[in-house]
Design an enzyme around this catalytic site. Structure first.
Site, PDB file in Angstrom:
ATOM      1  N   GLU A 179     -18.243 -80.657 -17.253  1.00  9.21           N
ATOM      2  CA  GLU A 179     -19.032 -81.861 -17.009  1.00  9.21           C
ATOM      3  C   GLU A 179     -18.447 -83.064 -17.755  1.00  9.21           C
ATOM      4  OE1 GLU A 179     -22.140 -78.519 -17.644  1.00  9.21           O
ATOM      5  OE2 GLU A 179     -20.023 -78.879 -18.074  1.00  9.21           O
ATOM      6  N   ALA A 225      -2.899 -45.708 -10.228  1.00  8.47           N
ATOM      7  CA  ALA A 225      -2.007 -45.593  -9.075  1.00  8.47           C
ATOM      8  C   ALA A 225      -1.856 -44.115  -8.750  1.00  8.47           C
ATOM      9  CB  ALA A 225      -0.653 -46.217  -9.374  1.00  8.47           C
ATOM     10  N   THR A 283      -9.950 -39.631 -18.508  1.00  6.20           N
ATOM     11  CA  THR A 283     -10.662 -40.793 -19.050  1.00  6.20           C
ATOM     12  C   THR A 283     -11.313 -41.601 -17.929  1.00  6.20           C
ATOM     13  OG1 THR A 283      -9.125 -40.945 -20.925  1.00  6.20           O
ATOM     14  CG2 THR A 283     -10.410 -42.917 -20.400  1.00  6.20           C
ATOM     15  N   LEU A 284     -10.548 -41.846 -16.866  1.00  2.00           N
ATOM     16  CA  LEU A 284     -11.075 -42.604 -15.732  1.00  2.00           C
ATOM     17  C   LEU A 284     -12.262 -41.884 -15.095  1.00  2.00           C
ATOM     18  CD1 LEU A 284      -7.628 -43.605 -14.278  1.00  2.00           C
ATOM     19  CD2 LEU A 284      -9.411 -45.265 -14.840  1.00  2.00           C
ATOM     20  N   GLN A 285     -12.135 -40.565 -14.921  1.00  2.00           N
ATOM     21  CA  GLN A 285     -13.205 -39.800 -14.275  1.00  2.00           C
ATOM     22  C   GLN A 285     -14.485 -39.812 -15.102  1.00  2.00           C
ATOM     23  OE1 GLN A 285     -12.530 -38.247 -11.062  1.00  2.00           O
ATOM     24  NE2 GLN A 285     -14.759 -38.484 -11.104  1.00  2.00           N
TER      25      GLN A 285
END
Length: 329
Positions: free
Chosen positions: A35, A139, A277-279
């Site tokens: 602003e 990936a 870890t991802l799971q």
């Protein structure tokens, strides 16, 4: 993206007789807000008293590193203010609007609200859910492997091409933290920096329950802020850019990790760990979006990629690599 933390992304335009006479955006914390930049961009300041100010987020009402934007709007006698969405930050939330209304200004709230919230999904998640915005990234090969079974230490098996790898570094520059588990740190020895892009390196978050990771690993090199989570029955001495934080690994660790990241004021984190870890984040429902590459590279035996039982919301292609985006709505 990545330059305004801990502040949100904000844009502003000022309109007089259906023409934009000033515009501005917030570049970096400590610098002028959107602003202020828009108001200062107006060449003929006398036009402000007959103008409309449009801003994506509620103008601030408190003194932080800069004075309140709502005070400047009032001082410049801008009569009409159109606001995309309320600010969830406790020191602002509704107070900026109240101040403008008390000064007799015409205020409209909720214009393009969904888009304005999407713009600041990290900021909103952090303040509403008291945890960082969580991005899962991995990936996998054509047949769903995330890594070879017989992978040698310090030798990364690249599944994606160089363009996809560069994009990942761009993503890292946009987020505040990046997390991996013990196995990924030991086997891949990743640097977790943005050497293929420009900007600020994320804070590295490493899970090392038993404090057994070798000190020669890249994540231990103190080149960028790094936090190591370990079991609470162990101790380690903090160094510059390398801190050790205990967790109770006998209890559910994910809420503890996210609570610690919130305490560190980290608004977003990319999970780049291994499949396990991802799971764990997927199974706990603790994720906001996932970015999954599917490449043409193939291996005979490998570690299976995480399982995400969800249809991709968006798919794109990068020189043969397929990139799928998922959202945990």
């Amino acid at each position: 993206m990545g330059t305004t933390y801990p502040n949100p992304l904000v844009g502003c335009v000022i309109v007089h007789n259906n023409q934009i006479i000033g515009e501005g955006w917030h570049i970096q914390a400590g610098n002028a807000h959107a602003e202020v930049r828009a108001i200062h961009a107006v060449k003929d300041q006398s036009l402000l008293k007959n103008s409309t100010l449009y801003v994506t987020l509620e103008p601030c009402s408190h003194y932080g590193k800069t004075p309140p934007c709502s005070d400047l709007i009032i001082a410049k006698k801008i009569p009409n203010i159109v606001i995309g969405t309320l600010d969830p930050f406790a020191k602002v939330s509704g107070m900026g609007i109240k101040k403008l209304l008390a000064a007799g200004r015409n205020v409209v709230v909720g214009v393009c609200e969904e888009k304005c919230e999407l713009l600041n999904k990290r900021f909103f998640t952090f303040h509403r859910k008291k945890r960082p915005y969580i991005i899962l990234k991995w990936a996998e090969t054509k047949h769903g492997f995330i890594a070879p079974v017989d992978q040698k230490k310090d030798v990364i098996f690249w599944i994606t091409n160089a363009y996809s790898q560069q994009l990942v570094h761009k993503w890292r520059s946009e987020e505040q933290a990046i997390l991996i588990g013990t196995q990924t740190a030991r086997m891949d020895n990743p640097k977790l920096n943005i050497r293929h892009w420009t900007g600020k390196n994320p804070t590295r978050i490493v899970l090392d329950k038993s404090l057994k990771l070798p000190k020669h690993l890249s994540v231990m090199d103190t080149s960028q802020p790094t936090v190591v989570f370990h079991h609470s029955n162990l101790t380690a001495e903090n160094q510059k850019n390398l801190s050790f934080t205990p967790l109770d690994f006998d209890s559910d660790t994910l809420p503890q990790i996210l609570d610690k990241l919130h305490q560190l004021e980290l608004q977003s984190v990319i999970i780049e760990g291994g499949s396990r870890t991802l799971q764990s984040f997927i199974d706990a429902g603790l994720w906001d979006e996932a970015r999954v590459f599917k490449a043409q590279n193939e291996i005979d035996k490998g570690i299976k990629a995480p399982v995400l039982n969800k249809e991709a919301s968006r798919t794109t292609e990068i020189e043969g690599d397929q990139l799928n985006y998922f959202y945990n709505d």
